[in-house]
Design an enzyme around this catalytic site. Structure first.
Site, PDB file in Angstrom:
ATOM      1  CG  HIS A  74     -20.949   2.178  -0.621  1.00  0.00           C
ATOM      2  ND1 HIS A  74     -20.179   1.028  -0.686  1.00  0.00           N
ATOM      3  CD2 HIS A  74     -21.930   1.932   0.293  1.00  0.00           C
ATOM      4  CE1 HIS A  74     -20.668   0.142   0.164  1.00  0.00           C
ATOM      5  NE2 HIS A  74     -21.719   0.654   0.761  1.00  0.00           N
TER       6      HIS A  74
ATOM      7  CG  ASP B 208     -18.079   1.972   1.862  1.00  0.00           C
ATOM      8  OD1 ASP B 208     -17.511   2.609   0.961  1.00  0.00           O
ATOM      9  OD2 ASP B 208     -18.089   0.728   1.913  1.00  0.00           O
TER      10      ASP B 208
ATOM     11  NE  ARG C 169      -3.799   0.248   2.034  1.00  0.00           N
ATOM     12  CZ  ARG C 169      -4.071  -0.889   2.661  1.00  0.00           C
ATOM     13  NH1 ARG C 169      -3.423  -1.206   3.753  1.00  0.00           N
ATOM     14  NH2 ARG C 169      -5.004  -1.694   2.209  1.00  0.00           N
TER      15      ARG C 169
ATOM     16  NE  ARG D  22      -5.431  -4.635  -3.503  1.00  0.00           N
ATOM     17  CZ  ARG D  22      -4.712  -5.576  -2.908  1.00  0.00           C
ATOM     18  NH1 ARG D  22      -4.563  -5.588  -1.596  1.00  0.00           N
ATOM     19  NH2 ARG D  22      -4.157  -6.526  -3.623  1.00  0.00           N
TER      20      ARG D  22
ATOM     21  CD  GLU E 159     -23.074   2.403  -8.491  1.00  0.00           C
ATOM     22  OE1 GLU E 159     -22.543   1.664  -9.367  1.00  0.00           O
ATOM     23  OE2 GLU E 159     -22.824   2.324  -7.280  1.00  0.00           O
TER      24      GLU E 159
HETATM   25  C1  GRF Z   1     -19.986   0.099  -8.700  1.00  0.00           C
HETATM   26  O1  GRF Z   1     -21.171  -0.596  -8.450  1.00  0.00           O
HETATM   27  C2  GRF Z   1     -19.572   0.873  -7.467  1.00  0.00           C
HETATM   28  O2  GRF Z   1     -20.632   1.264  -6.657  1.00  0.00           O
HETATM   29  C3  GRF Z   1     -18.714  -0.112  -6.729  1.00  0.00           C
HETATM   30  O3  GRF Z   1     -18.050  -0.844  -7.732  1.00  0.00           O
HETATM   31  C4  GRF Z   1     -18.825  -0.852  -8.928  1.00  0.00           C
HETATM   32  C5  GRF Z   1     -17.944  -0.422 -10.053  1.00  0.00           C
HETATM   33  O4  GRF Z   1     -18.434  -0.743 -11.304  1.00  0.00           O
HETATM   34  N1  GRF Z   1     -17.826   0.589  -5.818  1.00  0.00           N
HETATM   35  P1  GRF Z   1     -17.685  -0.302 -12.650  1.00  0.00           P
HETATM   36  O5  GRF Z   1     -16.261  -0.874 -12.591  1.00  0.00           O
HETATM   37  O6  GRF Z   1     -17.682   1.183 -12.728  1.00  0.00           O
HETATM   38  O7  GRF Z   1     -18.471  -0.934 -13.748  1.00  0.00           O
END
Ligand code: GRF
Length: 212
Positions: free
Chosen positions: A115, A168, A71, A97, A197
């Site tokens: 998230h 988170d 890290r 990570r 998203e």
């Molecule tokens: C998303 O659902 C996000 O909320 C989570 O990982 C996923 C990423 O998807 N942290 P992608 O790689 O952008 O398709």
């Protein structure tokens, strides 16, 4: 990283580990001129085979595979890259990570995470009140959609939030509810959340841009 000034382009580094569909949403929004004054300066993946790297290259965005050995070393290299590429804000888009508190506190309100669950105002607390008034647990960490299914809640969602050292638990920038449907599996729910998203991440970058 520096504070933004009027008319200065907001330069984003997107950190990924996999598919990068949220990175694609940002690339598409920029190409469609829905995010004026925003550009993706750099994409960094800790996985060589992350499809998101191909997406970035297709859009002629610099994309790097930076193997995760320790890290400390990884973060040191990222700090250098952020400076080199004059990055203003980091977006964690499916980055798998955990980054250190030292790294996070270096960039207060400059690291944004997506998230796939509902995080309450302010980021802390173990419950979230949905729009229909029901109280649901806050699903943090891995497999949040599966946690929601297992808890038997009717609604979950996604939150874009600033990153703080607690996982988170940072203050939300924007979020949206996603109803759980009969017969949902982790995959079907995750896919529906992802569609939401793709809009949320663009919205969050716009909100952040207006704040800085
Ligand atoms: C998303 O659902 C996000 O909320 C989570 O990982 C996923 C990423 O998807 N942290 P992608 O790689 O952008 O398709």
């Amino acid at each position: 990283m520096e504070d933004q000034h009027i008319n200065k382009t907001l330069r984003i580094a997107v950190l990924i580990s996999g598919s990068g569909s949220n990175l694609q949403a940002l690339l598409d929004a920029i190409e469609a001129r829905h995010l004026p004054g925003v550009e993706i300066a750099l994409v960094i993946s800790n996985k060589a085979n992350a499809f998101g790297l191909q997406r970035a290259l297709k859009h002629k965005v610099p994309a790097l595979y930076l193997p995760w050995r320790t890290r400390e070393e990884w973060e040191r290299r990222v700090v250098d890259l952020l400076q080199l590429f004059q990055v203003d804000v980091i977006v964690l888009a499916g980055f798998m990570r955990i980054i250190s508190a030292d790294f996070i506190t270096r960039y207060p309100e400059r690291i944004i995470n997506l998230h796939p669950a509902l995080i309450p105002d302010g980021g802390k607390g173990d419950t979230y009140t949905t729009s229909d008034g029901s109280l649901i647990p806050v699903f943090r960490g891995m497999h949040a959609p599966l946690q929601a299914l297992e808890a038997g809640v009717r609604v979950t969602g996604s939150t874009v939030h600033y990153v703080v050292p607690e996982v988170d638990a940072g203050p939300p920038i924007c979020r949206r509810e996603v109803p759980i449907e009969a017969g949902d599996t982790e995959d079907t729910l995750q896919e529906r959340i992802k569609k939401v998203e793709h809009q949320l991440i663009v919205e969050a970058v716009k909100i952040h841009q207006q704040r800085v």
